[in-house]
Write a protein that holds these residues in place. Structure first.
Motif, mmCIF file in Angstrom:
data_model
loop_
_atom_site.group_PDB
_atom_site.id
_atom_site.type_symbol
_atom_site.label_atom_id
_atom_site.label_comp_id
_atom_site.label_asym_id
_atom_site.label_seq_id
_atom_site.Cartn_x
_atom_site.Cartn_y
_atom_site.Cartn_z
ATOM 1 N N GLN A 1 0.841 -1.205 0.000
ATOM 2 C CA GLN A 1 0.000 0.000 0.000
ATOM 3 C C GLN A 1 0.875 1.254 0.000
ATOM 4 N N VAL B 1 1.492 4.645 -2.823
ATOM 5 C CA VAL B 1 1.536 6.069 -2.505
ATOM 6 C C VAL B 1 2.851 6.684 -2.959
ATOM 7 N N SER C 1 -5.675 7.221 1.877
ATOM 8 C CA SER C 1 -4.359 7.614 1.371
ATOM 9 C C SER C 1 -4.187 9.128 1.307
#
Length: 924
Positions: A76, A80, A232
């Motif tokens: 994850q 980003v 995010s």
């Protein structure tokens, strides 16, 4: 390439790093970033400061909280970071990123380059011994051309560019070739058009929008995207409070809309501060199933293992019910949660979920099931792979696949089904599937051809091609593999270097054929070429043999070491030893036949190399090593091996006697070669003890025939005495008498007393006079009794003498009391002490006690019927302090009485001479 122009990467600074980065395609960038994050977050790497600085820079750019980034898993966080890599990373971070990327994914080119430069390295391509070992090759242009031929201009340009950026001074010799590489890369890019940078990112594909259920509407997908955007902290994303308000509002608008409960569960799993609410007042089974689906999807997305385990334990019934109902919440679970369940060991839950939802699979889930089956096959779990594939086969006609996906995935399913049948030993079924694929043209790849050949040979997989322990096993393997040779050859004809498995198999076959031909040069170089190609393929990114990779690599290196050493030149021997050292401490089992060939060839090049190999084998395999390291000269060259073998021999009491014989006989030969006489004496003593079992009498007699097997550990008379005992034990009296005659002549001139007892022994053994009638002692020796009349008179009058009798077994034990009475009746002052040693292997513990008793006695009788080494140890002990002793060659009552009387006379004479101050005569 998509770029119109490519600048040389030798320029320093941030732009040079960015130039390299832009040449990677999306998948390579994703792998590089994940590798970078794994190293940053590895406590053992001690990069906490670099990690914190990187996350702070990324947090400022994304306007995230640093704590939020820290909570993210690596996949994850990689999503980003990926769009912001050029802006976030500095020179130090760039170095770490590419160092991890090349170490994890590009070891083949790293190892090959260092090999061409003659630089020692480990299996991952890192230099052994420090940077000072790095040196330029003699012909950098030739090295570059070789690498480009093997890996392509792009791979070489990127690798060399990274090296120059990491340390321009160390890799200065790359500068002349870099501009040409980049020009070639630029020309290649213009020819090919759009390059790899345009490919979609797997990280984004797998981690962006969820692939959960065909029941979701556009509203559902918008809500999921908003949840992910908020998590995010993307630009203009909703705040957590606004997000909660959105989801609750959608729920309030239609409380009967069950799919909304997925979003509630997903939200509760992902947003900090929220807790699971499986028992909301309005819950029913359908809503609970959707909520559980969202909750698990959120936990899995965060890789929150503890939360997943807790959820499965608490809500097992709800998961079981959702799995059994086709479609709906169950479909969302199978498409998002199934791979995680299988990966983390929740096998039954994963299979139950797949079975219930097999008609509701997406293309992505189909691929995941195929990947899971492949991993199970590589892990040796063919049953699990078969279950997964059978369920997938039932569901494939109903999966949401377009025509292209059908053409891609259907042959792959057939291939995996065939591999599962092959792994389970159903070769007929596997052959039928593989033949169908080959005939249809859907499965034309080198791996399929290799599998077909293995099936024809009756092999479940490459892992069954184990290096043989003996020649018979090697011949059987080779005969089986020849059945599939046409397919292995076809794989190389059609696919060349891509046929990694075929190269491995043909190299393996060539190695077996070479071994079978007793090491003739024919075929050796061809086998070596195949093995080298297999090594390059196995170490590259493209190899599809990841699960067996390490075992196959080790076997390749071993075969490479043996075949290179067989060239018998020092240059090849050096490379062979490098390959050997890379695996010596890791291979779980070593091929005895191959190791022996390796040591035989190494012995011819440099005996020290054979000793090094032998030591490595022994350190790795301990008790099983003697069956491999069997030549005495290999053991004799190493003090470590000789000591290790001695220790193993001493602890071999639990082995069968044949095994003990092999160990002790090896020790004797090695010890004599090394000049360790005492060790050889201990070994001969053990062999003599084993020969108490008549099965080992003949082997010991054969052993004693060769003087080099005993000299100087045993003297000539010790060998002759041992032969007499062995022949008597076998009932071969004629041979025993012949040895007695030889023993008589060996003793007559130097030890006439013992020679006289040999004559008595002929009579005791019942030999006919023809065997000894011609034997006579030197003049005057047989008049000894008359000369001792004065001593006999004193003894009859009661002179006190103590005689210690050592040796003998249960036969002499039966005579002991009668002998003591007979001697006492004639000579009342003579005290006789019997110490019967027999053939015990524990005699070493008795020597000190016997020596103390001998020091207190006036004379000692030593039977020749005792362990050879015990007799030698006692004779040496009687010298300190000097004590007189006489031998007893016979075994019957008369021989015992006569030897004790002789010892009593000698002891009394010594006492009288000591009392008068006269010098004692020499001991006889």
């Amino acid at each position: 390439m998509a770029r119109a122009e490519i600048e040389p990467a030798v320029h320093k600074g941030h732009e040079a790093w960015r130039t390299i980065w832009e040449q990677l395609d999306a998948a390579e960038r994703s792998r590089a970033v994940i590798a970078f994050l794994e190293r940053l977050r590895d406590p053992a790497a001690r990069l906490e400061r670099v990690c914190d600085a990187t996350l702070k820079t990324l947090a400022r750019r994304k306007r995230f909280r640093v704590e939020t980034l820290k909570r993210m898993g690596n996949p994850q966080l990689a999503e980003v970071l990926l769009p912001h890599v050029p802006a976030v990373l500095g020179a130090r971070e760039w170095t770490l990123l590419f160092l991890g990327y090349f170490a994890d994914y590009k070891t083949a080119i790293m190892c090959r380059f260092l090999d061409l430069c003659g630089v020692e390295h480990d299996e991952r391509g890192f230099v052994v011994g420090g940077d000072e070992r790095i040196r330029p090759p003699r012909d950098m242009e030739a090295v570059t051309a070789t690498l480009v031929e093997s890996f392509g201009v792009r791979e070489v340009a990127l690798y060399f560019g990274v090296l120059r950026l990491m340390d321009p001074d160390l890799w200065h010799f790359l500068e002349p070739v870099l501009p040409g590489l980049w020009r070639d890369l630029e020309a290649q890019g213009k020819t090919q058009g759009a390059g790899p940078a345009s490919a979609p990112s797997p990280a984004r594909e797998g981690g962006g929008a969820l692939d959960v259920s065909e029941d979701f509407t556009q509203l559902d997908r918008v809500i999921i995207e908003q949840i992910l955007a908020t998590l995010s902290r993307q630009d203009r994303a909703l705040t957590p409070d606004e997000l909660v308000d959105l989801v609750e509002s959608v729920h309030a608008l239609d409380t009967g809309r069950q799919r909304t409960y997925f979003h509630l569960g997903f939200l509760d799993a992902l947003l900090p501060g929220r807790a699971a609410e499986m028992n909301r007042p309005e819950m029913n089974d359908g809503r609970r199933h959707w909520y559980l689906s969202g909750l698990l999807a959120g936990y899995v997305r965060q890789r929150d293992h503890e939360a997943v385990k807790t959820c499965l334990r608490r809500h097992a019934d709800a998961l079981r019910a959702a799995s059994a109902i086709p479609g709906g919440a169950g479909a969302s679970l199978v498409n998002e949660v199934y791979p995680y369940l299988l990966e983390m060991g929740f096998t039954q839950e994963a299979i139950r979920l797949l079975r219930g939802q097999r008609r509701h699979l997406t293309a992505r889930t189909v691929r995941r099931v195929l990947e899971s089956a492949a991993r199970a096959l590589h892990a040796g779990d063919a049953e699990l792979a078969n279950v997964l594939l059978v369920e997938l086969k039932e569901g494939m006609p109903h999966a949401a696949l377009d025509a292209d996906e059908q053409r891609e995935l259907h042959p792959l399913l057939q291939r995996r089904l065939g591999q599962a049948l092959q792994a389970r030993g159903n070769f007929a079924g596997a052959r039928a599937l593989f033949e169908g694929l080959l005939e249809s043209g859907d499965g034309g790849d080198p791996g399929l051809l290799a599998d077909m050949g293995l099936v024809l040979g009756g092999f479940r997989g490459l892992e069954e091609l184990e290096l043989p322990q003996d020649a018979e096993q090697g011949r059987n393997l080779l005969a089986q593999l020849r059945n599939g040779r046409p397919y292995f050859s076809q794989a190389l004809e059609r696919f060349g270097r891509a046929g990694v498995a075929a190269h491995y198999i043909l190299g393996f076959m060539g190695y077996l054929a070479w071994v079978e031909s007793d090491g003739l040069d024919a075929g050796r170089e061809e086998a070596l070429d195949h093995i080298n190609e297999a090594l390059v393929g196995l170490m590259s990114d493209a190899a599809s043999l990841a699960a067996e990779r390490h075992a196959l690599l080790d076997r390749c290196r071993f075969m490479q070491a043996v075949l290179l050493m067989a060239r018998l030149d020092r240059g090849s021997a050096r490379v062979a030893m490098e390959a050997w050292r890379a695996i010596a401490g890791e291979m779980p089992t070593l091929a005895g036949l191959g190791v022996q060939r390796l040591m035989e060839c190494a012995d011819l090049v440099d005996p020290a190399l054979a000793a090094e190999i032998a030591e490595a084998v022994w350190r790795r395999h301990g008790e099983s090593a003697p069956g491999i390291v069997e030549r005495p000269e290999w053991i004799a060259r190493s003090a470590y091996l000789l000591d290790a073998l001695l220790a193993l021999c001493r602890e071999s009491g639990q082995r069968d006697k044949a095994g003990q014989w092999r160990l002790w006989s090896s020790l004797v030969s090695a010890a004599l070669s090394a000049g360790r006489v005492e060790t050889a004496q201990e070994g001969l003593d053990a062999l003599e003890a084993l020969a108490a079992d008549s099965r080992f009498c003949q082997p010991l007699l054969a052993w004693l025939e060769a003087p080099e097997r005993v000299d100087p550990a045993w003297s000539e008379t010790e060998v002759l005495r041992a032969r007499v005992r062995l022949y008597r034990r076998l009932g071969k009296d004629a041979e025993a008498f012949a040895q007695l005659r030889a023993l008589f002549f060996a003793l007559r001139d130097t030890r006439p007393v013992e020679a006289g007892q040999i004559l008595d022994l002929f009579r005791e053994y019942g030999a006919s006079p023809e065997h000894y009638a011609d034997l006579s002692l030197p003049a005057g020796e047989d008049a000894e009794t008359g000369q001792e009349a004065d001593l006999d008179r004193r003894l009859q009058e009661g002179a006190e003498v103590t005689v210690l009798f050592v040796g003998g077994n249960e036969t002499q034990a039966r005579h002991a009391e009668e002998v003591i009475r007979a001697v006492g009746a004639q000579w009342p002052g003579v005290q006789v002490i019997f110490r019967l040693t027999g053939w015990s292997s524990n005699w070493g513990r008795e020597v000190d006690a016997l020596a103390r008793q001998a020091a207190e006695a006036d004379a000692v009788v030593l039977m020749t019927m005792m362990r050879t080494l015990l007799g030698r140890a006692l004779r040496e002990a009687l010298n300190d302090p000097p004590r007189p002793w006489v031998p007893c060659t016979g075994t019957g009552r008369g021989a015992l009485v006569e030897s004790i009387r002789r010892a009593a006379r000698v002891g009394l004479r010594m006492n009288l001479q000591a009392a008068s101050g006269a010098a004692p005569p020499a001991r006889r």
